[in-house]
Design a protein around this motif. Structure first.
Motif, PDB file in Angstrom:
ATOM      1  N   GLY A  25      31.009  50.450  35.107  1.00  0.00           N
ATOM      2  CA  GLY A  25      29.799  50.802  34.365  1.00  0.00           C
ATOM      3  C   GLY A  25      29.269  52.181  34.688  1.00  0.00           C
ATOM      4  N   ARG A  26      29.957  52.890  35.595  1.00  0.00           N
ATOM      5  CA  ARG A  26      29.477  54.222  36.009  1.00  0.00           C
ATOM      6  C   ARG A  26      30.222  55.352  35.320  1.00  0.00           C
ATOM      7  N   GLY A  27      31.186  54.993  34.478  1.00  0.00           N
ATOM      8  CA  GLY A  27      31.923  56.004  33.736  1.00  0.00           C
ATOM      9  C   GLY A  27      31.135  56.502  32.544  1.00  0.00           C
ATOM     10  N   PRO A  28      31.754  57.343  31.711  1.00  0.00           N
ATOM     11  CA  PRO A  28      31.024  57.937  30.578  1.00  0.00           C
ATOM     12  C   PRO A  28      30.520  56.905  29.575  1.00  0.00           C
ATOM     13  N   THR A  29      31.256  55.799  29.368  1.00  0.00           N
ATOM     14  CA  THR A  29      30.804  54.790  28.397  1.00  0.00           C
ATOM     15  C   THR A  29      29.541  54.107  28.877  1.00  0.00           C
ATOM     16  N   GLY A  30      29.536  53.664  30.137  1.00  0.00           N
ATOM     17  CA  GLY A  30      28.342  53.018  30.672  1.00  0.00           C
ATOM     18  C   GLY A  30      27.147  53.941  30.686  1.00  0.00           C
ATOM     19  N   ARG A  31      27.388  55.212  31.063  1.00  0.00           N
ATOM     20  CA  ARG A  31      26.278  56.170  31.123  1.00  0.00           C
ATOM     21  C   ARG A  31      25.714  56.458  29.738  1.00  0.00           C
ATOM     22  N   VAL A  32      26.606  56.561  28.742  1.00  0.00           N
ATOM     23  CA  VAL A  32      26.120  56.894  27.402  1.00  0.00           C
ATOM     24  C   VAL A  32      25.263  55.771  26.833  1.00  0.00           C
ATOM     25  N   ILE A  33      25.562  54.516  27.188  1.00  0.00           N
ATOM     26  CA  ILE A  33      24.756  53.393  26.698  1.00  0.00           C
ATOM     27  C   ILE A  33      23.389  53.402  27.366  1.00  0.00           C
ATOM     28  N   ARG A  34      23.365  53.694  28.662  1.00  0.00           N
ATOM     29  CA  ARG A  34      22.086  53.666  29.380  1.00  0.00           C
ATOM     30  C   ARG A  34      21.183  54.837  29.008  1.00  0.00           C
ATOM     31  N   THR A  35      21.779  56.014  28.774  1.00  0.00           N
ATOM     32  CA  THR A  35      20.978  57.211  28.507  1.00  0.00           C
ATOM     33  C   THR A  35      20.857  57.551  27.033  1.00  0.00           C
ATOM     34  N   GLN A  36      21.805  57.032  26.210  1.00  0.00           N
ATOM     35  CA  GLN A  36      21.900  57.393  24.794  1.00  0.00           C
ATOM     36  C   GLN A  36      22.042  58.911  24.626  1.00  0.00           C
ATOM     37  N   GLU A  37      22.736  59.527  25.576  1.00  0.00           N
ATOM     38  CA  GLU A  37      23.023  60.955  25.527  1.00  0.00           C
ATOM     39  C   GLU A  37      24.518  61.174  25.741  1.00  0.00           C
ATOM     40  N   LEU A  38      25.053  62.209  25.103  1.00  0.00           N
ATOM     41  CA  LEU A  38      26.480  62.520  25.192  1.00  0.00           C
ATOM     42  C   LEU A  38      26.891  62.709  26.652  1.00  0.00           C
ATOM     43  N   GLN A  39      28.043  62.122  27.021  1.00  0.00           N
ATOM     44  CA  GLN A  39      28.553  62.215  28.389  1.00  0.00           C
ATOM     45  C   GLN A  39      29.954  62.826  28.369  1.00  0.00           C
ATOM     46  N   VAL A  40      30.233  63.697  29.342  1.00  0.00           N
ATOM     47  CA  VAL A  40      31.510  64.405  29.383  1.00  0.00           C
ATOM     48  C   VAL A  40      32.110  64.315  30.781  1.00  0.00           C
ATOM     49  N   VAL A  41      33.430  64.119  30.840  1.00  0.00           N
ATOM     50  CA  VAL A  41      34.185  64.221  32.088  1.00  0.00           C
ATOM     51  C   VAL A  41      35.236  65.305  31.859  1.00  0.00           C
ATOM     52  N   LYS A  42      35.024  66.474  32.445  1.00  0.00           N
ATOM     53  CA  LYS A  42      35.930  67.599  32.193  1.00  0.00           C
ATOM     54  C   LYS A  42      37.244  67.481  32.967  1.00  0.00           C
ATOM     55  N   ASP A  43      37.217  66.763  34.080  1.00  0.00           N
ATOM     56  CA  ASP A  43      38.444  66.532  34.852  1.00  0.00           C
ATOM     57  C   ASP A  43      38.417  65.098  35.352  1.00  0.00           C
ATOM     58  N   VAL A  44      39.164  64.222  34.697  1.00  0.00           N
ATOM     59  CA  VAL A  44      39.107  62.793  35.028  1.00  0.00           C
ATOM     60  C   VAL A  44      39.684  62.511  36.409  1.00  0.00           C
ATOM     61  N   PHE A  45      40.496  63.420  36.947  1.00  0.00           N
ATOM     62  CA  PHE A  45      41.101  63.193  38.252  1.00  0.00           C
ATOM     63  C   PHE A  45      40.241  63.732  39.391  1.00  0.00           C
ATOM     64  N   ALA A  46      39.181  64.451  39.052  1.00  0.00           N
ATOM     65  CA  ALA A  46      38.268  64.978  40.071  1.00  0.00           C
ATOM     66  C   ALA A  46      36.935  64.247  40.079  1.00  0.00           C
ATOM     67  N   ASP A  47      36.555  63.655  38.954  1.00  0.00           N
ATOM     68  CA  ASP A  47      35.258  62.965  38.855  1.00  0.00           C
ATOM     69  C   ASP A  47      35.343  61.616  39.572  1.00  0.00           C
ATOM     70  N   PRO A  48      34.553  61.411  40.641  1.00  0.00           N
ATOM     71  CA  PRO A  48      34.646  60.143  41.388  1.00  0.00           C
ATOM     72  C   PRO A  48      34.277  58.926  40.548  1.00  0.00           C
ATOM     73  N   ASP A  49      33.415  59.086  39.552  1.00  0.00           N
ATOM     74  CA  ASP A  49      33.021  57.944  38.719  1.00  0.00           C
ATOM     75  C   ASP A  49      34.132  57.495  37.782  1.00  0.00           C
ATOM     76  N   PHE A  50      35.169  58.312  37.630  1.00  0.00           N
ATOM     77  CA  PHE A  50      36.263  57.954  36.725  1.00  0.00           C
ATOM     78  C   PHE A  50      37.427  57.297  37.477  1.00  0.00           C
ATOM     79  N   GLU A  51      37.250  57.044  38.753  1.00  0.00           N
ATOM     80  CA  GLU A  51      38.327  56.508  39.577  1.00  0.00           C
ATOM     81  C   GLU A  51      38.944  55.221  39.021  1.00  0.00           C
ATOM     82  N   PRO A  52      38.180  54.259  38.442  1.00  0.00           N
ATOM     83  CA  PRO A  52      38.790  53.020  37.941  1.00  0.00           C
ATOM     84  C   PRO A  52      39.830  53.233  36.840  1.00  0.00           C
TER      85      PRO A  52
END
Length: 602
Positions: A284-311
């Motif tokens: 729930g901490r990735g871009p999909t979960g964040r976009v639902i909670r904030t209703q704002e566009l979310q970006v991960v520019k490097d999926v291998f460096a962003d700790p929230d994208f680890e799953p």
């Protein structure tokens, strides 16, 4: 002139024998100066001596060459700092000599500057100490030792951990057991070329994206269902050169679920990933979960460096993407779903690109909301919800409820977040409407007109009203709304399948004492002729708003309560634009009526 006589050759050999130290390697220019002849003549003599095995030679750098007596002692070269300087000390490029173990034994000033070390600290260190972690030094060194000359690039890591990109020309055994490398720092050139390539890529992606947005806009207009709209969006994005694939999922806030709906450019991706909107879940901490909670566009520019994208990193490797973006599909603060898109472009999604992508949330949300409203208008089934807000005006200063009855007849969307409400007041209810402006922050101003004794009509301007906004966003309408003796009663009609709980939660957040009196599924009971209803749904939102505002503001009364200029001012448009909208809307209604009538007669 070519010198080939034995005297000339002996004279040339004597230069090497009398050198200080003896047998030291010399350049062609040094031999020419010693013989007082041209470089061409010296070169011809030296070549002849090499052919006779009297001298040995090796190329140095791109154009240089050194010569020395055959089987000379290596120690002579190592022991003469001054002679070494004469060979390459003044070179602009970095020059280093390494032994068979890859250990540096000589370096010029340019090399010391490039390596970031003084000479005394550079000598004795090995080549691999300056290689980056993923550089295949053993493989390159082996290829170098087996070659006559090797060219390439070497990422040189300096002691301060900065990395300089170098271009090298390396010659094995430039002297016996001594291997020469000439290096040139091309970091700025490489970085400049990288920036140019990135700018070209970004420009191409932006240009491509603008084309996609136009295609989506044109495509959405022609679709009649939510599924078709979503399919057009993801397929257009996936078919572009900028993105690998895209998908859309529906958001059910009541059930706390994310339900996949459509994907394009990929098969089975949504079946392999776990998604959540719960911040306590790693998914729930990735871009999909964040976009639902904030209703704002979310970006991960490097999926291998962003700790929230680890799953999802293993999935990212499998599907070969490096950047991701999630866009909320929102209309009037209500989230319909999430659009996610992926690309193998590293560090994609620049500010300019995101500005264009950001148009998709409004475009998709607006289109889906319009479909839902049309479904609500055309469908026979509706969900009717009755609510009551007791004591809407109760305060410590006012014990008695305000007088009269306020009936809201129509709510018209005018602009982003702005609405006009028209209605009537009886028995002195004008005071009650004016209290709304004083007590409720979203009620901005009221105009009373058409007074007849204690009765009158009113126009109330609202900005981001919570109840009206959420009902409209789900394709519903407020069927009845009455304020009497301080209590607010309303009846809401919604399309089947709408999350009623979410709507009531929003209402209770605005009015904590609000209570739901009933909820029932029922058939539409209005007697609106189908032909008129069809004509009404064929109008644009501006045409409907202009027609409704004109009707409820008294534009069609005689004498008129408000002129065309008055209504245009309320709508925030020019009078000619208002009249054009009204005439077009009238034409559509009359056209539908007379066409239907003509068909019936035939």
């Amino acid at each position: 002139m070519k010198y080939e006589g034995s005297d000339h050759l002996a004279e040339t050999l004597a230069i090497f024998d009398t050198a200080d130290p003896p047998h030291a390697p010399l350049t062609t220019s040094e031999v020419a100066d010693a013989l007082d002849c041209t470089r061409r003549a010296a070169y011809d003599r030296l070549t002849t001596l090499v052919e006779r095995n009297e001298l040995e030679t090796k190329k140095v750098g791109a154009r240089g060459r050194v010569w020395w007596r055959a089987k000379c002692d290596d120690a002579l070269f190592e022991g003469s700092q001054e002679q070494f300087v004469a060979v390459f000390e003044e070179a602009f490029d970095a020059m280093v000599l390494a032994d068979d173990d890859g250990q540096y034994v000589a370096a010029n000033p340019a090399a010391c500057e490039l390596f970031g070390l003084p000479r005394e600290k550079l000598l004795g260190r090995t080549v691999d100490e300056f290689a980056v972690d993923d550089y295949d030094f053993e493989g390159v060194w082996g290829a170098f030792r087996d070659s006559d000359q090797l060219h390439g690039t070497f990422p040189l890591r300096r002691p301060d951990d900065t990395v300089r990109i170098t271009e090298y020309a390396a010659t094995p055994d430039a002297l016996p057991g001594r291997h020469l490398s000439v290096l040139r720092d091309i970091t700025e050139r490489v970085e400049h070329e990288r920036r140019l390539a990135q700018q070209r890529e970004q420009f191409a992606a932006l240009n491509d994206l603008n084309t996609v947005i136009r295609e989506i806009t044109d495509g959405v207009i022609n679709q009649s269902t939510r599924k078709e709209i979503e399919r057009v969006i993801v397929e257009s994005l996936a078919e572009s050169d900028s993105y690998a694939f895209a998908w859309i999922a529906e958001v059910d806030l009541k059930a706390n679920e994310i339900r996949p709906r459509v994907e394009a450019g990929v098969e089975g991706y949504l079946d392999e990933i776990d998604l959540s909107m719960d911040i306590d879940d790693p998914e729930g901490r990735g871009p999909t979960g964040r976009v639902i909670r904030t209703q704002e566009l979310q970006v991960v520019k490097d999926v291998f460096a962003d700790p929230d994208f680890e799953p999802w990193r293993d999935i990212a490797r499998k599907y070969d993407y490096t950047s991701a973006a999630s866009i909320p599909i929102v209309y009037e603060d209500s989230i319909y779903g999430v659009l996610s898109l992926y690309t193998d472009r590293p560090n994609a999604f620049t500010d300019e690109e995101l500005e264009v992508i950001g148009q998709l949330d409004e475009l998709a949300g607006h289109a889906i909301a319009a479909i839902e409203r049309k479904r609500a208008l055309m469908g026979d089934e509706i969900v009717e919800v009755e609510l009551r807000v007791p004591g809407i005006f109760e305060t410590t200063e006012r014990a008695e409820p305000p007088p009269g009855t306020v009936t809201i007849d129509r709510t018209i969307p005018v602009d982003d977040g702005t609405y006009l409400q028209y209605g009537t007041v009886t028995d002195g209810g004008a005071e009650t409407v004016e209290l709304l402006v004083d007590r409720l922050p979203h009620c901005k101003e009221v105009t009373i007109f058409g007074r007849e004794g204690d009765d009158a009509r009113f126009e109330l301007r609202l900005v981001e009203p919570p109840v009206v906004s959420v009902v409209a966003s789900y394709g519903g309408l407020i069927e009845d709304a009455v304020i009497e003796r301080g209590d607010f009663h309303m009846t809401i009609h919604l399309p089947p399948g709408v999350a009623v709980r979410h709507i009531t939660d929003v209402i209770q957040e605005a009015y904590p004492v609000a209570e739901m009196l009933s909820r029932r599924q029922k058939h539409r009971s209005d007697a609106t002729p189908e032909v008129v209803e069809r004509a009404f749904t064929d109008m644009t939102e501006r045409q409907r708003a202009s027609l409704a505002t004109a009707f409820y503001s008294g534009f069609f009364d005689w004498p008129r309560e408000n002129t065309g200029e008055d209504v245009a001012d309320v709508l925030g448009v020019s009078p000619p634009t208002f009249h054009q909208h009204v005439r077009t809307a009238e034409r559509k209604i009359f056209e539908a009526l007379f066409t239907e009538s003509h068909s019936s007669v035939e």
